[in-house]
Design a protein around this motif. Structure first.
Motif, PDB file in Angstrom:
ATOM      1  N   LYS A 235       2.969  -6.351  -7.180  1.00 20.62           N
ATOM      2  CA  LYS A 235       2.139  -7.431  -6.640  1.00 20.62           C
ATOM      3  C   LYS A 235       1.204  -6.921  -5.548  1.00 20.62           C
ATOM      4  O   LYS A 235       0.191  -7.543  -5.253  1.00 20.62           O
ATOM      5  N   THR A 236       1.528  -5.786  -4.953  1.00 20.76           N
ATOM      6  CA  THR A 236       0.694  -5.240  -3.879  1.00 20.76           C
ATOM      7  C   THR A 236      -0.128  -4.032  -4.319  1.00 20.76           C
ATOM      8  O   THR A 236      -1.181  -3.782  -3.752  1.00 20.76           O
ATOM      9  N   GLU A 237       0.361  -3.288  -5.314  1.00 19.44           N
ATOM     10  CA  GLU A 237      -0.358  -2.109  -5.791  1.00 19.44           C
ATOM     11  C   GLU A 237       0.097  -1.783  -7.209  1.00 19.44           C
ATOM     12  O   GLU A 237       1.205  -2.135  -7.611  1.00 19.44           O
ATOM     13  N   PRO A 238      -0.733  -1.128  -7.994  1.00 14.75           N
ATOM     14  CA  PRO A 238      -0.314  -0.721  -9.341  1.00 14.75           C
ATOM     15  C   PRO A 238       0.836   0.284  -9.269  1.00 14.75           C
ATOM     16  O   PRO A 238       0.889   1.110  -8.370  1.00 14.75           O
TER      17      PRO A 238
ATOM     18  N   VAL B 232       1.325   1.494 -16.824  1.00 16.14           N
ATOM     19  CA  VAL B 232       0.953   1.008 -15.500  1.00 16.14           C
ATOM     20  C   VAL B 232       1.390  -0.443 -15.416  1.00 16.14           C
ATOM     21  O   VAL B 232       1.091  -1.246 -16.306  1.00 16.14           O
ATOM     22  N   ILE B 233       2.104  -0.785 -14.354  1.00 16.62           N
ATOM     23  CA  ILE B 233       2.551  -2.159 -14.140  1.00 16.62           C
ATOM     24  C   ILE B 233       1.642  -2.776 -13.083  1.00 16.62           C
ATOM     25  O   ILE B 233       1.495  -2.239 -11.987  1.00 16.62           O
ATOM     26  N   LEU B 234       1.019  -3.897 -13.442  1.00 16.82           N
ATOM     27  CA  LEU B 234       0.097  -4.610 -12.556  1.00 16.82           C
ATOM     28  C   LEU B 234       0.594  -6.020 -12.318  1.00 16.82           C
ATOM     29  O   LEU B 234       1.338  -6.573 -13.136  1.00 16.82           O
TER      30      LEU B 234
ATOM     31  N   TYR C 252      -4.335  -8.067 -13.394  1.00 18.45           N
ATOM     32  CA  TYR C 252      -4.617  -8.024 -14.826  1.00 18.45           C
ATOM     33  C   TYR C 252      -5.719  -9.011 -15.193  1.00 18.45           C
ATOM     34  O   TYR C 252      -6.636  -8.689 -15.944  1.00 18.45           O
ATOM     35  N   ALA C 253      -5.661 -10.230 -14.641  1.00 10.97           N
ATOM     36  CA  ALA C 253      -6.683 -11.238 -14.914  1.00 10.97           C
ATOM     37  C   ALA C 253      -8.054 -10.767 -14.440  1.00 10.97           C
ATOM     38  O   ALA C 253      -9.061 -10.983 -15.124  1.00 10.97           O
ATOM     39  N   GLN C 254      -8.103 -10.120 -13.289  1.00 15.19           N
ATOM     40  CA  GLN C 254      -9.375  -9.600 -12.785  1.00 15.19           C
ATOM     41  C   GLN C 254      -9.936  -8.532 -13.715  1.00 15.19           C
ATOM     42  O   GLN C 254     -11.143  -8.484 -13.949  1.00 15.19           O
TER      43      GLN C 254
ATOM     44  N   GLY D  13     -14.097  -7.001 -17.595  1.00 14.07           N
ATOM     45  CA  GLY D  13     -14.413  -6.347 -18.858  1.00 14.07           C
ATOM     46  C   GLY D  13     -15.176  -7.227 -19.809  1.00 14.07           C
ATOM     47  O   GLY D  13     -16.134  -6.802 -20.439  1.00 14.07           O
ATOM     48  N   LYS D  14     -14.806  -8.461 -19.912  1.00 10.84           N
ATOM     49  CA  LYS D  14     -15.481  -9.377 -20.819  1.00 10.84           C
ATOM     50  C   LYS D  14     -16.890  -9.688 -20.357  1.00 10.84           C
ATOM     51  O   LYS D  14     -17.798  -9.784 -21.170  1.00 10.84           O
ATOM     52  N   ALA D  15     -17.074  -9.891 -19.073  1.00 12.66           N
ATOM     53  CA  ALA D  15     -18.411 -10.211 -18.565  1.00 12.66           C
ATOM     54  C   ALA D  15     -19.372  -9.066 -18.840  1.00 12.66           C
ATOM     55  O   ALA D  15     -20.490  -9.275 -19.289  1.00 12.66           O
TER      56      ALA D  15
END
Length: 89
Positions: A20-23, A35-37, A42-44, A49-51
């Protein structure tokens, strides 16, 4: 932070809290495998990427088909829609 897969498995709750604080980079066989995010991170990544992808795709489409689009717009301005005089029975 970087941890081994065994450490991540044995202390999964703590790893999730840390994510929750860093990957958190999970190492397996001497290489980073996962990699655990946090869900927010992840939403960011997804939104960013989509934009970019959509903007790039729009730009590429307009470059590739700009002449055709202009021709169709001019034809519409001159003649209107092909179905304007179609009568519904």
């Amino acid at each position: 932070m970087q941890v081994t897969a065994t450490h991540a498995k044995n202390r999964f709750g703590a790893i999730c809290a840390l994510a929750k604080t860093e990957p958190v980079f999970v190492e397996k066989d001497g290489r980073i495998d996962t990699v655990i995010l946090s869900a927010q991170q992840y939403a960011q990544l997804q939104v960013g990427g989509k934009a970019e992808t959509l903007a790039q795709r729009k730009s590429e489409f307009e470059q590739a088909h700009g002449a055709w689009l202009s021709e169709q717009t001019q034809r519409f301005d001159t003649h209107g829609l092909w179905c304007d005089d179609v009568r519904v029975w």
